[in-house]
Design an enzyme around this catalytic site. Structure first.
Site, PDB file in Angstrom:
ATOM      1  N   GLU A 132      -6.947  17.147  -6.222  1.00 53.69           N
ATOM      2  CA  GLU A 132      -7.722  15.917  -6.441  1.00 53.69           C
ATOM      3  C   GLU A 132      -9.153  16.127  -5.949  1.00 53.69           C
ATOM      4  OE1 GLU A 132      -6.310  11.812  -4.922  1.00 53.69           O
ATOM      5  OE2 GLU A 132      -8.039  12.260  -3.677  1.00 53.69           O
TER       6      GLU A 132
ATOM      7  N   THR B  97     -10.701  10.715  -8.384  1.00 56.53           N
ATOM      8  CA  THR B  97     -10.508   9.384  -7.798  1.00 56.53           C
ATOM      9  C   THR B  97     -11.469   8.353  -8.401  1.00 56.53           C
ATOM     10  OG1 THR B  97     -12.003   9.997  -6.016  1.00 56.53           O
ATOM     11  CG2 THR B  97      -9.658  10.246  -5.580  1.00 56.53           C
ATOM     12  N   TYR B  98     -11.113   7.090  -8.210  1.00 57.17           N
ATOM     13  CA  TYR B  98     -11.981   5.990  -8.656  1.00 57.17           C
ATOM     14  C   TYR B  98     -12.411   5.196  -7.429  1.00 57.17           C
ATOM     15  CZ  TYR B  98     -13.942   2.036 -11.027  1.00 57.17           C
ATOM     16  OH  TYR B  98     -14.831   1.081 -11.451  1.00 57.17           O
TER      17      TYR B  98
ATOM     18  N   GLY C 174      -5.290  -0.167  -5.904  1.00 60.45           N
ATOM     19  CA  GLY C 174      -6.551  -0.148  -5.151  1.00 60.45           C
ATOM     20  C   GLY C 174      -6.383  -0.921  -3.857  1.00 60.45           C
TER      21      GLY C 174
ATOM     22  N   TYR D 224       4.792   6.523  -1.372  1.00 62.42           N
ATOM     23  CA  TYR D 224       4.413   6.623   0.038  1.00 62.42           C
ATOM     24  C   TYR D 224       5.604   7.068   0.894  1.00 62.42           C
ATOM     25  CZ  TYR D 224       0.496   4.003  -1.797  1.00 62.42           C
ATOM     26  OH  TYR D 224      -0.587   3.626  -2.551  1.00 62.42           O
TER      27      TYR D 224
HETATM   28  P1  FAD Z   1       1.268  -1.099  -5.660  1.00 64.01           P
HETATM   29  O1  FAD Z   1       2.277  -0.196  -6.226  1.00 64.01           O
HETATM   30  O2  FAD Z   1       0.856  -2.286  -6.472  1.00 64.01           O
HETATM   31  O3  FAD Z   1       1.804  -1.572  -4.243  1.00 64.01           O
HETATM   32  C1  FAD Z   1       0.948  -2.253  -3.310  1.00 64.01           C
HETATM   33  C2  FAD Z   1       1.793  -2.972  -2.280  1.00 64.01           C
HETATM   34  O4  FAD Z   1       2.408  -4.099  -2.883  1.00 64.01           O
HETATM   35  C3  FAD Z   1       2.933  -2.135  -1.700  1.00 64.01           C
HETATM   36  O5  FAD Z   1       3.095  -2.518  -0.369  1.00 64.01           O
HETATM   37  C4  FAD Z   1       4.140  -2.571  -2.533  1.00 64.01           C
HETATM   38  O6  FAD Z   1       5.359  -2.369  -1.821  1.00 64.01           O
HETATM   39  C5  FAD Z   1       3.821  -4.031  -2.751  1.00 64.01           C
HETATM   40  N1  FAD Z   1       4.350  -4.608  -3.980  1.00 64.01           N
HETATM   41  C6  FAD Z   1       4.428  -4.039  -5.206  1.00 64.01           C
HETATM   42  N2  FAD Z   1       4.895  -4.917  -6.103  1.00 64.01           N
HETATM   43  C7  FAD Z   1       5.084  -6.080  -5.461  1.00 64.01           C
HETATM   44  C8  FAD Z   1       5.539  -7.396  -5.833  1.00 64.01           C
HETATM   45  N3  FAD Z   1       5.894  -7.670  -7.083  1.00 64.01           N
HETATM   46  N4  FAD Z   1       5.594  -8.350  -4.865  1.00 64.01           N
HETATM   47  C9  FAD Z   1       5.230  -8.083  -3.590  1.00 64.01           C
HETATM   48  N5  FAD Z   1       4.818  -6.863  -3.175  1.00 64.01           N
HETATM   49  C10 FAD Z   1       4.743  -5.893  -4.098  1.00 64.01           C
HETATM   50  N6  FAD Z   1      -7.328   3.880  -4.231  1.00 64.01           N
HETATM   51  C11 FAD Z   1      -8.507   3.773  -4.881  1.00 64.01           C
HETATM   52  O7  FAD Z   1      -9.201   2.755  -4.747  1.00 64.01           O
HETATM   53  N7  FAD Z   1      -8.948   4.781  -5.705  1.00 64.01           N
HETATM   54  C12 FAD Z   1      -8.230   5.918  -5.918  1.00 64.01           C
HETATM   55  O8  FAD Z   1      -8.662   6.809  -6.647  1.00 64.01           O
HETATM   56  C13 FAD Z   1      -6.972   6.060  -5.242  1.00 64.01           C
HETATM   57  N8  FAD Z   1      -6.188   7.151  -5.417  1.00 64.01           N
HETATM   58  C14 FAD Z   1      -4.957   7.214  -4.836  1.00 64.01           C
HETATM   59  C15 FAD Z   1      -4.113   8.308  -5.110  1.00 64.01           C
HETATM   60  C16 FAD Z   1      -2.856   8.413  -4.519  1.00 64.01           C
HETATM   61  C17 FAD Z   1      -1.949   9.576  -4.857  1.00 64.01           C
HETATM   62  C18 FAD Z   1      -2.427   7.404  -3.601  1.00 64.01           C
HETATM   63  C19 FAD Z   1      -1.093   7.519  -2.920  1.00 64.01           C
HETATM   64  C20 FAD Z   1      -3.257   6.327  -3.326  1.00 64.01           C
HETATM   65  C21 FAD Z   1      -4.509   6.209  -3.933  1.00 64.01           C
HETATM   66  N9  FAD Z   1      -5.349   5.107  -3.715  1.00 64.01           N
HETATM   67  C22 FAD Z   1      -6.558   4.997  -4.374  1.00 64.01           C
HETATM   68  C23 FAD Z   1      -4.982   4.079  -2.736  1.00 64.01           C
HETATM   69  C24 FAD Z   1      -4.178   2.916  -3.332  1.00 64.01           C
HETATM   70  O9  FAD Z   1      -4.967   2.217  -4.271  1.00 64.01           O
HETATM   71  C25 FAD Z   1      -3.770   2.018  -2.188  1.00 64.01           C
HETATM   72  O10 FAD Z   1      -2.823   2.648  -1.373  1.00 64.01           O
HETATM   73  C26 FAD Z   1      -3.315   0.598  -2.556  1.00 64.01           C
HETATM   74  O11 FAD Z   1      -3.296  -0.179  -1.349  1.00 64.01           O
HETATM   75  C27 FAD Z   1      -1.930   0.519  -3.169  1.00 64.01           C
HETATM   76  O12 FAD Z   1      -1.922   1.036  -4.419  1.00 64.01           O
HETATM   77  P2  FAD Z   1      -0.522   1.193  -5.250  1.00 64.01           P
HETATM   78  O13 FAD Z   1      -0.901   1.630  -6.586  1.00 64.01           O
HETATM   79  O14 FAD Z   1       0.438   1.978  -4.452  1.00 64.01           O
HETATM   80  O15 FAD Z   1      -0.093  -0.358  -5.265  1.00 64.01           O
END
Ligand code: FAD
Length: 331
Positions: A31, A62-63, A138, A192
Site C-alpha cells: 500500500e 489510500t484515500y 473511513g 481487524y
Molecule cells: P465498517 O465495516 O463500516 O465498520 C465500522 C464499524 O462499524 C465497526 O466497528 C463495525 O463493527 C461497525 N458496524 C458495521 N456495520 C454496522 C451496523 N450495521 N450497525 C452497527 N455497527 C456496525 N481510512 C481512510 O480514510 N482511507 C483509507 O485509505 C483507509 N484504508 C484502510 C485500509 C485498510 C486495510 C484498513 C484496515 C483500514 C483503512 N482505513 C482507511 C481506515 C478505516 O476507514 C477505518 O478503520 C474506519 O473506522 C472503519 O472502516 P471499515 O470499512 O472497517 O468500516
C-alpha cells in the site's frame, strides 16, 4: 495451516490470487499513500520502483479525506476551509496501471461522499479500466466524535459494497437509465484481527465483516498487527462464522522511536511484550528499524507457513524497509 483459498468466480483480484497461487506461493502486495499536495508523482515512482522486482500482485493507494482548518481573515474573522492534503488517489492508480501494468487498487470511503458522488467516482474508475476497489467507511474527521455520513451518503462499508454490487448489475441511482452498462468491480473490505475500535468485541466485529462479505465483497485485507497469534485466531473465527473468502494479512514494519507509541494509538492495536522488550533497548531510530525489520521478516515467514494467499505491506512512504523484508521472504 490455512489452506490457500481458491475461488472460481470471475473476480479480478481473487483471480490474480487464484492464478498466482496455483504455485501455492504466497503473493506480495503493498500500500502507498498519495504524496502531499504539491509533490510530484515521481516521489510515488521512487517508492514503487525498488519493490517491482518482487512482482507485486497489486498496489493499493489510500484515500485521504478533507481536513478543516481555520484561516485568519481581516478584522480577526476566522474562515473555516476544507483542504485535502493528499489528493490524487484515482490519478495515481491510473498512472501505476499505465506505467507498471500492475493492478492498482484505490481505497474508496463513505465519509465525505454522497451516493451520487460515489457513483460518479465509480464511473470514473470504470472508464479508466480500474476494476478493483477497497471499500471502506473511513474514520471520523478530527472535529467529529463519531463518524457522520454525508446526507444521502453511505453509513457503513457494507452500504458502499451494496452500492458497488448494484452498479456491477447495471443498477444506477437513477433507475430510469435504460440499457445501463454494468461495471465489473472486484471489492475488497477491511478486517481487524484485534477488532475495530468501535466494536464491542471481536466476535461482533467479525459478524459485521460477514455482513460485508454477504453483501458481495470478495476478499478481506486486514489492519496491521504485530502478533501473528491474533491473526491466526481471527482467521479461525472468520472461518467458523462462515467467511470463506481470502483473508490477506497487513504488515507494517515498525521503524522509528515515534512508532512505538503512535502505532498502538492510531491503529488501536497492541504490540506484543516480546517485541516491546526488544524495543525498550533501542536508543535510536536505526535501532528500532533493525528490530522492526527482523520482527516483520519473522512474522512474514510464519504467515507464509500458515498459507496466507498474499502478504500486504504498509509502506507509508518507506519502501527501503519493505524491500529488505521482501528480499528475505519473496527473494
Ligand atoms: P465498517 O465495516 O463500516 O465498520 C465500522 C464499524 O462499524 C465497526 O466497528 C463495525 O463493527 C461497525 N458496524 C458495521 N456495520 C454496522 C451496523 N450495521 N450497525 C452497527 N455497527 C456496525 N481510512 C481512510 O480514510 N482511507 C483509507 O485509505 C483507509 N484504508 C484502510 C485500509 C485498510 C486495510 C484498513 C484496515 C483500514 C483503512 N482505513 C482507511 C481506515 C478505516 O476507514 C477505518 O478503520 C474506519 O473506522 C472503519 O472502516 P471499515 O470499512 O472497517 O468500516
Amino acid at each position: 495451516m490455512e489452506a490457500f483459498v481458491f475461488l472460481s468466480a470471475k473476480f479480478e483480484i481473487v483471480q490474480v490470487i487464484d492464478q498466482l497461487n496455483n504455485t501455492k506461493k504466497t503473493l506480495f502486495s503493498f500500500e502507498i499513500l498519495p504524496p502531499l499536495k504539491g509533490k510530484s508523482i515521481e516521489s510515488i515512482y521512487e517508492g514503487i520502483d525498488p519493490l517491482m522486482e518482487f512482482n507485486p500482485a497489486f498496489i493499493n493507494v489510500t484515500y485521504h479525506r478533507e481536513e478543516f482548518i481555520y484561516k485568519k481573515r481581516t478584522q480577526g474573522f476566522l474562515e473555516k476551509i476544507a483542504i485535502k492534503k493528499r489528493p490524487g488517489t484515482v490519478g495515481i492508480c491510473a498512472a501505476i496501471k499505465h506505467k507498471y501494468n500492475v493492478e492498482a487498487i484505490p481505497h474508496l470511503i463513505c465519509g465525505g461522499f454522497t451516493k451520487e458522488e460515489t457513483e460518479n467516482a465509480l464511473i470514473d474508475l470504470h472508464f479508466l479500466g480500474i476494476d478493483n476497489v477497497l471499500a471502506l467507511r473511513g474514520d471520523p474527521i478530527k472535529t467529529e466524535r463519531h463518524f457522520v455520513a454525508e446526507d444521502g451518503g453511505n453509513t457503513y462499508a457494507k452500504d458502499l459494497v451494496e452500492q458497488i454490487v448494484d452498479l456491477n448489475q447495471g443498477k444506477y441511482i437513477d433507475e430510469e437509465i435504460e440499457n445501463a452498462t454494468p461495471t465489473n468491480f472486484s471489492i475488497g473490505v477491511a478486517g481487524y484481527p484485534e477488532k475495530h475500535f468501535e466494536s464491542p468485541n471481536l466476535l461482533s466485529d467479525v459478524k459485521r465483516l460477514k455482513e460485508k462479505i454477504d453483501a458481495g465483497a470478495h476478499y478481506v485485507v486486514t489492519q496491521l498487527f504485530f502478533d501473528n497469534e491474533r491473526f491466526f485466531n481471527f482467521v479461525k473465527l472468520c472461518r467458523v462464522e462462515g467467511i470463506e473468502v481470502p483473508i490477506i494479512p497487513g504488515i507494517k514494519p515498525i521503524s522509528s522511536l515515534r512508532h512505538i507509541s503512535f502505532l498502538p494509538k492510531f491503529f488501536n492495536i497492541d504490540l506484543p511484550a516480546a517485541l516491546t522488550d526488544q524495543l525498550d533497548q533501542c536508543k535510536t531510530n536505526e535501532d528500532v528499524r533493525k528490530v522492526g525489520t527482523a520482527w516483520a521478516i519473522q512474522q512474514s515467514k510464519e504467515l507464509v507457513e500458515f498459507g496466507s494467499p498474499c502478504i500486504h505491506y504498509y509502506t507509508m512512504g518507506r519502501s527501503k524497509t519493505v524491500r529488505t523484508i521482501a528480499n528475505e521472504v519473496f527473494g
